[in-house]
Design a protein around this motif. Structure first.
Motif, mmCIF file in Angstrom:
data_model
loop_
_atom_site.group_PDB
_atom_site.id
_atom_site.type_symbol
_atom_site.label_atom_id
_atom_site.label_comp_id
_atom_site.label_asym_id
_atom_site.label_seq_id
_atom_site.Cartn_x
_atom_site.Cartn_y
_atom_site.Cartn_z
ATOM 1 N N PHE A 143 5.272 11.429 28.949
ATOM 2 C CA PHE A 143 6.686 11.079 28.976
ATOM 3 C C PHE A 143 6.944 9.791 28.205
ATOM 4 N N GLY A 144 5.973 9.334 27.403
ATOM 5 C CA GLY A 144 6.203 8.215 26.509
ATOM 6 C C GLY A 144 6.151 6.869 27.187
ATOM 7 N N GLY A 145 6.741 5.885 26.525
ATOM 8 C CA GLY A 145 6.781 4.544 27.073
ATOM 9 C C GLY A 145 5.492 3.783 26.851
ATOM 10 N N THR A 146 5.395 2.670 27.547
ATOM 11 C CA THR A 146 4.228 1.807 27.465
ATOM 12 C C THR A 146 3.822 1.416 28.874
ATOM 13 N N LEU A 147 2.580 1.021 29.043
ATOM 14 C CA LEU A 147 2.168 0.441 30.314
ATOM 15 C C LEU A 147 2.375 -1.056 30.229
ATOM 16 N N THR A 148 3.204 -1.570 31.107
ATOM 17 C CA THR A 148 3.469 -3.002 31.170
ATOM 18 C C THR A 148 2.686 -3.598 32.330
ATOM 19 N N VAL A 149 1.988 -4.687 32.064
ATOM 20 C CA VAL A 149 1.362 -5.465 33.131
ATOM 21 C C VAL A 149 2.094 -6.802 33.187
ATOM 22 N N TRP A 150 2.860 -6.974 34.261
ATOM 23 C CA TRP A 150 3.726 -8.150 34.443
ATOM 24 C C TRP A 150 3.034 -9.077 35.436
ATOM 25 N N THR A 151 2.642 -10.250 34.950
ATOM 26 C CA THR A 151 1.920 -11.212 35.787
ATOM 27 C C THR A 151 2.834 -12.362 36.166
ATOM 28 N N ALA A 152 2.850 -12.689 37.439
ATOM 29 C CA ALA A 152 3.639 -13.824 37.925
ATOM 30 C C ALA A 152 2.875 -15.109 37.629
ATOM 31 N N PHE A 153 3.396 -15.914 36.710
ATOM 32 C CA PHE A 153 2.801 -17.226 36.448
ATOM 33 C C PHE A 153 3.313 -18.245 37.463
ATOM 34 N N THR A 154 4.454 -17.945 38.083
ATOM 35 C CA THR A 154 4.991 -18.727 39.189
ATOM 36 C C THR A 154 5.383 -17.741 40.283
#
Length: 320
Positions: A143-154
């Motif tokens: 289904f397309g898209g990208t894998l995002t890994v969102w890291t909390a720096f704060t």
């Protein structure tokens, strides 16, 4: 350069099944909270030096520095190591397969008083310019898209602008990214949507709705409250947003997103510039980063080290 540790962070089959059903995995720990606080105190000062950054801040017109700060992993040793962290890469390869590229990274700051981010989905990332930035081969596209890994720096809390997800929405696109959005910076922090101050960095994401009368099923929304050093991995095609930063007595909330695709995906096809959010930057010095496996394709430009000479720590593992 290989990491010394061989500790595995590969998710269990149950976690992978949950990811495919819900569209996200996490939060999970990448750094200890105190380690992340210490690292960010140091690195935020180093990142003020943009002399080796791949994008010229002067080219990001109208004072919009967000686009100029894309892909700082290409000049920062800390961010170069971060996008290749085994805590991240092992989870990526469990979903994307053994051969994975990082094709973009972005900072997401939210200051006290800042609006939340619109509910949105991204498949080809053509929503700002109308031109696809990633293209999956038809034979491999689920289904397309990208894998995002969102890291909390704060810390990311309910009142400082944490992410929100609508699980299970990743398989159906409710937006048409080929439609045009109009950049209107004077609308920032000026839009009330369903009783919440939300926008999309000077755009109104509702302009892309396939059905203008459709509304996101916000009753199913969940919040991703995260401590410094925690991360969450999700499909960009899953409906996601963020809350406003409504706590005047709390500091900026900062997230850092790495975006990943299999090597078969074409990145910035037939594109020389990125044109978004009122700015434009040249891809002259840009390249993707191989974070796992090998790349037998020739359609993407790759870099093997930062502009400061740091080699990316690719981890080669014995895999079945």
């Amino acid at each position: 350069m290989a990491h010394a540790t061989q500790e595995s962070f590969t998710p269990s089959p149950q976690e992978v099944a949950h990811f495919h059903e819900q569209g996200y995995l996490g939060p999970f720990q990448v750094y200890e909270p105190d380690e992340m606080r210490r690292l960010w105190r140091r690195e935020r000062l180093r990142l003020m030096d943009r002399s080796a950054a791949v994008y010229d801040e002067g080219d990001a017109q109208a004072g919009n520095t967000n686009i100029a700060n894309y892909d700082r992993h290409l000049d920062s040793t800390f961010l170069a190591d971060h996008i290749c962290r085994p805590q991240i890469v092992d989870r990526l390869t469990a979903v994307l397969g053994p051969n994975v590229l990082c094709w973009r990274s972005e900072f997401f700051p939210k200051y006290p008083g800042d609006e939340g981010t619109d509910w949105h989905q991204a498949d080809t990332f053509a929503f700002a310019s109308g031109k696809p930035q990633i293209l999956w081969p038809a034979a491999e596209k689920e289904f397309g898209g990208t894998l995002t890994v969102w890291t909390a720096f704060t810390e990311a809390a309910e009142d400082t602008g944490c992410l929100q997800f609508i699980p299970g929405t990743q398989r159906t696109m409710y937006y048409d990214e080929s439609k045009e959005m109009h950049y209107q910076p004077d609308t920032i922090n000026q839009q009330n949507k369903d009783g919440i101050n939300r926008g999309f960095y000077g755009y109104d994401y509702r302009e892309l709705q396939k059905d203008p009368d459709w509304r996101p099923p916000i009753e199913r929304a969940i919040s991703m409250v995260m401590q410094p050093g925690e991360a969450v991995m999700f499909w960009s095609t899953m409906m996601h947003s963020s809350k406003p930063h409504s706590a005047a007595d709390k500091p900026m909330r900062l997230g850092f997103a790495g975006r990943y695709v299999p090597t078969a995906v074409e990145v910035y096809p037939d594109t020389d510039d990125v044109d978004e959010y009122g700015g434009r930057v040249s891809l002259r010095d840009y390249g993707t980063v191989l974070v796992a496996g090998t790349d037998s394709y020739t359609h993407n430009r790759k870099v093997t080290h930062t502009t400061k000479g740091h080699e990316f720590p690719i981890r080669q593992r014995d895999r079945p």
